[in-house]
Scaffold this motif. Structure first.
Motif, PDB file in Angstrom:
ATOM      1  N   ASN A   1       0.804  -1.224   0.000  1.00  0.00           N
ATOM      2  CA  ASN A   1       0.000   0.000   0.000  1.00  0.00           C
ATOM      3  C   ASN A   1       0.838   1.275   0.000  1.00  0.00           C
ATOM      4  N   LYS A   2       2.113   1.182  -0.386  1.00  0.00           N
ATOM      5  CA  LYS A   2       2.966   2.364  -0.494  1.00  0.00           C
ATOM      6  C   LYS A   2       3.380   2.536  -1.950  1.00  0.00           C
ATOM      7  N   LEU A   3       3.214   3.763  -2.477  1.00  0.00           N
ATOM      8  CA  LEU A   3       3.520   4.036  -3.875  1.00  0.00           C
ATOM      9  C   LEU A   3       5.016   3.900  -4.128  1.00  0.00           C
ATOM     10  N   ILE A   4       5.372   3.052  -5.097  1.00  0.00           N
ATOM     11  CA  ILE A   4       6.771   2.797  -5.421  1.00  0.00           C
ATOM     12  C   ILE A   4       7.104   3.238  -6.850  1.00  0.00           C
ATOM     13  N   ALA A   5       6.157   3.033  -7.782  1.00  0.00           N
ATOM     14  CA  ALA A   5       6.428   3.337  -9.185  1.00  0.00           C
ATOM     15  C   ALA A   5       5.110   3.536  -9.922  1.00  0.00           C
ATOM     16  N   VAL A   6       5.203   3.910 -11.211  1.00  0.00           N
ATOM     17  CA  VAL A   6       4.043   3.995 -12.096  1.00  0.00           C
ATOM     18  C   VAL A   6       4.381   3.241 -13.372  1.00  0.00           C
ATOM     19  N   GLY A   7       3.352   2.836 -14.102  1.00  0.00           N
ATOM     20  CA  GLY A   7       3.594   2.081 -15.325  1.00  0.00           C
ATOM     21  C   GLY A   7       2.367   2.038 -16.203  1.00  0.00           C
ATOM     22  N   GLU A   8       2.458   1.241 -17.272  1.00  0.00           N
ATOM     23  CA  GLU A   8       1.346   1.096 -18.202  1.00  0.00           C
ATOM     24  C   GLU A   8       0.931  -0.368 -18.267  1.00  0.00           C
ATOM     25  N   VAL A   9      -0.365  -0.593 -18.437  1.00  0.00           N
ATOM     26  CA  VAL A   9      -0.908  -1.946 -18.469  1.00  0.00           C
ATOM     27  C   VAL A   9      -0.577  -2.604 -19.802  1.00  0.00           C
ATOM     28  N   VAL A  10      -0.121  -3.869 -19.734  1.00  0.00           N
ATOM     29  CA  VAL A  10       0.181  -4.644 -20.933  1.00  0.00           C
ATOM     30  C   VAL A  10      -0.478  -6.010 -20.799  1.00  0.00           C
ATOM     31  N   VAL A  11      -0.497  -6.754 -21.894  1.00  0.00           N
ATOM     32  CA  VAL A  11      -1.036  -8.112 -21.892  1.00  0.00           C
ATOM     33  C   VAL A  11       0.107  -9.075 -22.165  1.00  0.00           C
ATOM     34  N   ILE A  12       0.299 -10.044 -21.256  1.00  0.00           N
ATOM     35  CA  ILE A  12       1.346 -11.056 -21.392  1.00  0.00           C
ATOM     36  C   ILE A  12       0.652 -12.391 -21.603  1.00  0.00           C
ATOM     37  N   ASP A  13       0.697 -12.898 -22.847  1.00  0.00           N
ATOM     38  CA  ASP A  13      -0.070 -14.096 -23.201  1.00  0.00           C
ATOM     39  C   ASP A  13      -1.541 -13.831 -22.878  1.00  0.00           C
ATOM     40  N   GLU A  14      -2.076 -14.540 -21.867  1.00  0.00           N
ATOM     41  CA  GLU A  14      -3.483 -14.350 -21.514  1.00  0.00           C
ATOM     42  C   GLU A  14      -3.648 -13.587 -20.201  1.00  0.00           C
ATOM     43  N   ASN A  15      -2.563 -13.081 -19.663  1.00  0.00           N
ATOM     44  CA  ASN A  15      -2.618 -12.387 -18.373  1.00  0.00           C
ATOM     45  C   ASN A  15      -2.312 -10.904 -18.539  1.00  0.00           C
ATOM     46  N   PHE A  16      -2.874 -10.110 -17.637  1.00  0.00           N
ATOM     47  CA  PHE A  16      -2.520  -8.700 -17.581  1.00  0.00           C
ATOM     48  C   PHE A  16      -1.160  -8.555 -16.901  1.00  0.00           C
ATOM     49  N   GLY A  17      -0.448  -7.512 -17.253  1.00  0.00           N
ATOM     50  CA  GLY A  17       0.815  -7.187 -16.617  1.00  0.00           C
ATOM     51  C   GLY A  17       0.979  -5.685 -16.593  1.00  0.00           C
ATOM     52  N   VAL A  18       2.104  -5.224 -16.096  1.00  0.00           N
ATOM     53  CA  VAL A  18       2.364  -3.790 -16.055  1.00  0.00           C
ATOM     54  C   VAL A  18       3.826  -3.551 -16.407  1.00  0.00           C
ATOM     55  N   ARG A  19       4.051  -2.589 -17.291  1.00  0.00           N
ATOM     56  CA  ARG A  19       5.406  -2.196 -17.656  1.00  0.00           C
ATOM     57  C   ARG A  19       5.771  -0.947 -16.864  1.00  0.00           C
ATOM     58  N   VAL A  20       6.831  -1.033 -16.067  1.00  0.00           N
ATOM     59  CA  VAL A  20       7.246   0.091 -15.230  1.00  0.00           C
ATOM     60  C   VAL A  20       7.813   1.193 -16.117  1.00  0.00           C
ATOM     61  N   THR A  21       7.271   2.392 -15.976  1.00  0.00           N
ATOM     62  CA  THR A  21       7.737   3.525 -16.781  1.00  0.00           C
ATOM     63  C   THR A  21       8.475   4.567 -15.956  1.00  0.00           C
ATOM     64  N   ASP A  22       8.219   4.594 -14.654  1.00  0.00           N
ATOM     65  CA  ASP A  22       8.913   5.563 -13.799  1.00  0.00           C
ATOM     66  C   ASP A  22       8.905   5.026 -12.379  1.00  0.00           C
ATOM     67  N   ILE A  23      10.025   5.126 -11.688  1.00  0.00           N
ATOM     68  CA  ILE A  23      10.128   4.614 -10.323  1.00  0.00           C
ATOM     69  C   ILE A  23      10.785   5.656  -9.428  1.00  0.00           C
ATOM     70  N   LEU A  24      10.557   5.486  -8.128  1.00  0.00           N
ATOM     71  CA  LEU A  24      11.249   6.329  -7.164  1.00  0.00           C
ATOM     72  C   LEU A  24      12.712   5.919  -7.111  1.00  0.00           C
ATOM     73  N   SER A  25      13.537   6.737  -6.515  1.00  0.00           N
ATOM     74  CA  SER A  25      14.947   6.385  -6.377  1.00  0.00           C
ATOM     75  C   SER A  25      15.077   5.151  -5.494  1.00  0.00           C
ATOM     76  N   THR A  26      16.191   4.437  -5.613  1.00  0.00           N
ATOM     77  CA  THR A  26      16.405   3.218  -4.831  1.00  0.00           C
ATOM     78  C   THR A  26      16.328   3.501  -3.338  1.00  0.00           C
ATOM     79  N   ALA A  27      16.940   4.584  -2.915  1.00  0.00           N
ATOM     80  CA  ALA A  27      16.928   4.919  -1.488  1.00  0.00           C
ATOM     81  C   ALA A  27      15.508   5.189  -1.003  1.00  0.00           C
ATOM     82  N   ASP A  28      14.723   5.915  -1.812  1.00  0.00           N
ATOM     83  CA  ASP A  28      13.343   6.216  -1.418  1.00  0.00           C
ATOM     84  C   ASP A  28      12.495   4.958  -1.366  1.00  0.00           C
ATOM     85  N   ARG A  29      12.721   4.041  -2.331  1.00  0.00           N
ATOM     86  CA  ARG A  29      11.942   2.801  -2.339  1.00  0.00           C
ATOM     87  C   ARG A  29      12.205   1.985  -1.082  1.00  0.00           C
ATOM     88  N   ILE A  30      13.461   1.829  -0.706  1.00  0.00           N
ATOM     89  CA  ILE A  30      13.793   1.050   0.490  1.00  0.00           C
ATOM     90  C   ILE A  30      13.302   1.758   1.732  1.00  0.00           C
TER      91      ILE A  30
END
Length: 354
Positions: free
Chosen positions: A321-350
């Motif tokens: 429940n903590k915001l780490i990154a943003v991305g766009e929805v993609v389809v992988i075979d028959e499943n939904f997925g997400v491609r990460v387009t922007d993330i917080l810095s490594t230090a901020d994520r940890i």
């Protein structure tokens, strides 16, 4: 009209102070103290959800506790007998005993949840499960308390027993304190199972924790815990026997590094490696919205709910429940997925995962 003057002791008594001018000990908590203690317990108990999820191999969640003040004679009255009682001790900056109770049926349910392959769960397995659960749970609780209070606090499990009737557990055998804080909370396992717990600590210990939290700690409260040995009332014909742990666990806190924009994440790999196997909940959030109750009640098959995000706008990626990154929805075979387009810095994520 009398001209007799009040003595210093009488003046201190009127002011609510002791002989040395210090505040007199009370048998209750002020509202602000209750709120502070509730917040501390909510954070500490809630932080153990990840540990419990690992033990039960499915999502576990600890509810926000509800606290009340009770005399020792009324202690544990909210727990339906027969129930398990667990005696523990806090040491370090906060010292005192803790009494925890949970209904026998709830313990049986949790033992089954922990070992689903076992058809019959005998009493010995229930004791083993409860010991493992409480030890792991309160290792996490005290670690959270240390982080919040910035003080060293440890918890050790002293003993366990099954109480067949309420009067079979004489609280006075283990403490001379008259007033206690009782915190009731639930542990929800999966989507259906729920166990009710009642945690009891003496009011002086509660005041000490609140005092540390508010940087106004009273003198250290220390009470020698009594050995958990008592004989049940003969008239109850109780067959419960004392179950002591074979050895007291050694609980140590994990020291985390301080992270900033320029700090190296690998400065202390040993500390971080201890956390790498902890499961985290990954959520991809398409959007949110708010609706009136009447609008929710009118929702039916085929209804369309408009969200606050525009079409094509990046979706949020959250870890616990903590915001780490943003991305766009993609389809992988028959499943939904997400491609990460922007993330917080490594230090901020940890830092957000701490």
């Amino acid at each position: 009209m009398t001209t007799e003057k009040l003595s210093p002791d009488e003046i201190n008594g009127l002011l609510g102070q002791g002989a040395e001018g210090k505040p007199m000990s009370t048998n209750t908590l002020m509202q602000v103290e209750k709120e502070a203690l509730t917040e501390l317990l909510a954070v500490s108990l809630g932080g153990s959800s990840t540990v419990l999820s690992t033990l039960f191999n499915e999502q576990a969640k600890v509810s926000t506790p509800t606290i009340s003040i009770k005399r020792k004679d009324d202690l544990l009255s909210a727990t339906a007998a027969p129930f398990f009682v667990v005696l523990g001790e806090y040491t370090g900056s906060a010292k005192g005993i803790q009494i925890l109770s949970v209904n026998k049926n709830d313990v049986h349910m949790m033992a089954k949840a922990m070992d689903a392959e076992t058809e019959a769960v005998d009493m010995e397995k229930q004791f083993q499960m409860l010991q493992e659960m409480i030890t792991a749970m309160f290792a996490s609780v005290t670690q959270s308390m240390e982080a919040v209070l910035e003080q060293e606090i440890s918890y050790s499990l002293s003993g366990m027993d099954v109480v067949e009737k309420q009067k079979d557990f004489p609280v006075s055998k283990f403490t001379q304190e008259e007033w206690f804080v009782e915190a009731g909370f639930q542990v929800k396992i999966g989507t259906t199972d729920q166990a009710d717990f009642h945690l009891c600590i003496p009011v002086p210990l509660a005041k000490q924790l609140v005092g540390i939290l508010t940087n106004d700690a009273e003198e250290a409260y220390e009470e020698e815990p009594q050995q958990m040995q008592y004989e049940p009332n003969n008239q109850t014909q109780s067959t419960s026997k004392l179950r002591r742990t074979n050895e007291e666990p050694t609980i140590q806190s994990v020291q985390f590094s301080s992270f900033d924009e320029t700090a190296s994440v690998q400065s202390e790999p040993n500390n971080l490696n201890m956390l790498l196997d902890i499961p985290l909940q990954v959520t991809v959030e398409l959007g949110r919205t708010k609706r009136m109750v009447k609008e929710i009640l009118s929702v039916s098959h085929g209804s369309i709910i408009e969200l606050d995000k525009l079409a094509g706008e990046p979706v949020d990626i959250l870890i616990n429940n903590k915001l780490i990154a943003v991305g766009e929805v993609v389809v992988i075979d028959e499943n939904f997925g997400v491609r990460v387009t922007d993330i917080l810095s490594t230090a901020d994520r940890i830092s957000k995962l701490r």
